[in-house]
Design a protein around this motif. Sequence first.
Motif, mmCIF file in Angstrom:
data_model
loop_
_atom_site.group_PDB
_atom_site.id
_atom_site.type_symbol
_atom_site.label_atom_id
_atom_site.label_comp_id
_atom_site.label_asym_id
_atom_site.label_seq_id
_atom_site.Cartn_x
_atom_site.Cartn_y
_atom_site.Cartn_z
ATOM 1 N N SER A 272 0.823 -1.213 0.000
ATOM 2 C CA SER A 272 0.000 0.000 0.000
ATOM 3 C C SER A 272 0.855 1.261 0.000
ATOM 4 O O SER A 272 0.456 2.278 -0.567
ATOM 5 N N THR A 273 2.036 1.205 0.633
ATOM 6 C CA THR A 273 2.916 2.380 0.597
ATOM 7 C C THR A 273 3.396 2.639 -0.830
ATOM 8 O O THR A 273 3.554 3.792 -1.239
ATOM 9 N N SER A 274 3.600 1.574 -1.598
ATOM 10 C CA SER A 274 4.012 1.770 -2.992
ATOM 11 C C SER A 274 2.843 2.291 -3.827
ATOM 12 O O SER A 274 3.022 3.136 -4.709
ATOM 13 N N PHE A 275 1.617 1.806 -3.532
ATOM 14 C CA PHE A 275 0.436 2.307 -4.235
ATOM 15 C C PHE A 275 0.302 3.825 -4.052
ATOM 16 O O PHE A 275 0.162 4.579 -5.021
ATOM 17 N N LEU A 276 0.341 4.245 -2.793
ATOM 18 C CA LEU A 276 0.121 5.660 -2.498
ATOM 19 C C LEU A 276 1.259 6.524 -3.003
ATOM 20 O O LEU A 276 1.030 7.656 -3.471
ATOM 21 N N SER A 277 2.487 6.047 -2.927
ATOM 22 C CA SER A 277 3.635 6.813 -3.422
ATOM 23 C C SER A 277 3.513 7.037 -4.928
ATOM 24 O O SER A 277 3.743 8.154 -5.428
ATOM 25 N N GLN A 278 3.156 5.981 -5.640
ATOM 26 C CA GLN A 278 2.998 6.100 -7.093
ATOM 27 C C GLN A 278 1.872 7.068 -7.439
ATOM 28 O O GLN A 278 2.010 7.905 -8.350
ATOM 29 N N TYR A 279 0.761 6.957 -6.721
ATOM 30 C CA TYR A 279 -0.365 7.842 -7.003
ATOM 31 C C TYR A 279 0.019 9.300 -6.780
ATOM 32 O O TYR A 279 -0.292 10.160 -7.619
ATOM 33 N N LEU A 280 0.686 9.588 -5.672
ATOM 34 C CA LEU A 280 1.053 10.980 -5.365
ATOM 35 C C LEU A 280 2.017 11.545 -6.399
ATOM 36 O O LEU A 280 1.957 12.737 -6.728
ATOM 37 N N MET A 281 2.894 10.712 -6.925
ATOM 38 C CA MET A 281 3.817 11.182 -7.963
ATOM 39 C C MET A 281 3.080 11.433 -9.279
ATOM 40 O O MET A 281 3.253 12.483 -9.909
ATOM 41 N N VAL A 282 2.261 10.480 -9.691
ATOM 42 C CA VAL A 282 1.512 10.635 -10.947
ATOM 43 C C VAL A 282 0.560 11.824 -10.859
ATOM 44 O O VAL A 282 0.402 12.589 -11.830
ATOM 45 N N LYS A 283 -0.069 12.004 -9.694
ATOM 46 C CA LYS A 283 -0.961 13.140 -9.470
ATOM 47 C C LYS A 283 -0.228 14.461 -9.668
ATOM 48 O O LYS A 283 -0.810 15.452 -10.120
ATOM 49 N N ASN A 284 1.052 14.462 -9.356
ATOM 50 C CA ASN A 284 1.871 15.671 -9.491
ATOM 51 C C ASN A 284 2.672 15.704 -10.793
ATOM 52 O O ASN A 284 3.733 16.312 -10.874
ATOM 53 N N LYS A 285 2.134 14.993 -11.799
ATOM 54 C CA LYS A 285 2.646 15.050 -13.169
ATOM 55 C C LYS A 285 4.008 14.398 -13.370
ATOM 56 O O LYS A 285 4.709 14.699 -14.345
ATOM 57 N N ILE A 286 4.406 13.489 -12.464
ATOM 58 C CA ILE A 286 5.643 12.739 -12.650
ATOM 59 C C ILE A 286 5.266 11.316 -13.068
ATOM 60 O O ILE A 286 4.636 10.593 -12.297
ATOM 61 N N PRO A 287 5.603 10.903 -14.291
ATOM 62 C CA PRO A 287 5.216 9.568 -14.758
ATOM 63 C C PRO A 287 5.918 8.468 -13.967
ATOM 64 O O PRO A 287 6.923 8.702 -13.293
ATOM 65 N N LEU A 288 5.397 7.242 -14.075
ATOM 66 C CA LEU A 288 5.935 6.121 -13.302
ATOM 67 C C LEU A 288 7.419 5.876 -13.558
ATOM 68 O O LEU A 288 8.128 5.398 -12.679
ATOM 69 N N GLY A 289 7.905 6.220 -14.725
ATOM 70 C CA GLY A 289 9.329 6.020 -15.016
ATOM 71 C C GLY A 289 10.205 7.165 -14.547
ATOM 72 O O GLY A 289 11.434 7.113 -14.693
ATOM 73 N N GLY A 290 9.592 8.181 -13.946
ATOM 74 C CA GLY A 290 10.341 9.371 -13.553
ATOM 75 C C GLY A 290 10.891 9.333 -12.142
ATOM 76 O O GLY A 290 11.447 10.339 -11.654
ATOM 77 N N PHE A 291 10.782 8.199 -11.476
ATOM 78 C CA PHE A 291 11.290 8.029 -10.118
ATOM 79 C C PHE A 291 11.456 6.539 -9.862
ATOM 80 O O PHE A 291 10.995 5.711 -10.642
ATOM 81 N N SER A 292 12.110 6.193 -8.759
ATOM 82 C CA SER A 292 12.313 4.789 -8.418
ATOM 83 C C SER A 292 11.710 4.477 -7.058
ATOM 84 O O SER A 292 11.673 5.337 -6.174
#
Length: 333
Positions: A142-162
């Motif tokens: 769930s921590t990975s779910f929420l981290s990914q959502y918060l990044m995508v919500k802020n216009k950073i695509p999934l490949g833009g972070f690790s």
Amino acid sequence: MSIKKIALSILSLSLLSSGAVQAQSDKVIIMVGGMEKIIYLPAKLAEQLGYYKAEGLNVELQNEPAGVDAETQLIAGQVQGVVGFYDHTIDMQAQGQNMQSVVQFSRAPGEVILVSTKNAAGVKGMRDLKGQTIGVTGLGSSTSFLSQYLMVKNKIPLGGFSLLAVGAGNTFIAAMEQNQIQAGMTTEPTISRLLKTGEARILVDMRTELATKIALGGTYPAACLYMQTEYINAHKDVVQKFANVYVKTLRYIATHTGAQIAAQMPKDYTVGDVDAYVKAMNDGKGMFTKDGVMPADGPQTVLNVLAGFKPSLKGKNIDLSKTYTTTFVKAVK
């Protein structure tokens, strides 16, 4: 030995064997996605207060740092229930697995995104974590779910972070100290430990329902007891006993101070700092429900969050009514 005595011996062994099998089958194994985390407090607190035994339940609590691994054990039939995040029931329905939250512990994740003070300069929002490594308990958790959502919500695509799986507690702290991660999502008491030493600061706070609505757009039901729907339907009496236990525990949390609750927990849960643990407990008590009932507006928020970044949910018709049940908690006296 006479034939009669031999027959009696065989019968006795048979009865003993069947009794052992019965005793084994009566045990209910609940896997907790991080036993020491305050977000999952009801699981261990209920044991400490003797509530499982009072209901006649033979419960074994097993600790698993990442919720995704607990979910795997549930699917494999190695455990009968998981104390983890409700979002797994939605994610699993999309993959053809039917699970339900039967007691909803909380209305907020109780988690934060922390930023290492070594790398905090210029980091004002999630967008500033582009190109950085974010620590989570486990990949698919769930921590990975929420981290990914918060990044995508802020216009950073999934490949833009690790994302890096670093667990919680000491392993999370070590990863931040060694600069393996520049930010990360974690829970109490890890949050308080890092804030106290000044090694991190909060970037996104989801420890209260209000803060969660700001971050995620609505009430986000998180910690719960979830089980496979097939097991629930076949063991309604057992599930009702768990509902009785956890609603009683939630009522205890609502009517006792952080200090009183901390006094019931194993000493190692405070990680050598009772005052910090008590403060975290008092600050976080508001995220827990008082009755175990799923908030009406919660499931849709969780689905919206997951659909915001998970390709596996695209085109899938998720029936939210099948991801939770309030039947058992509403039957608690």
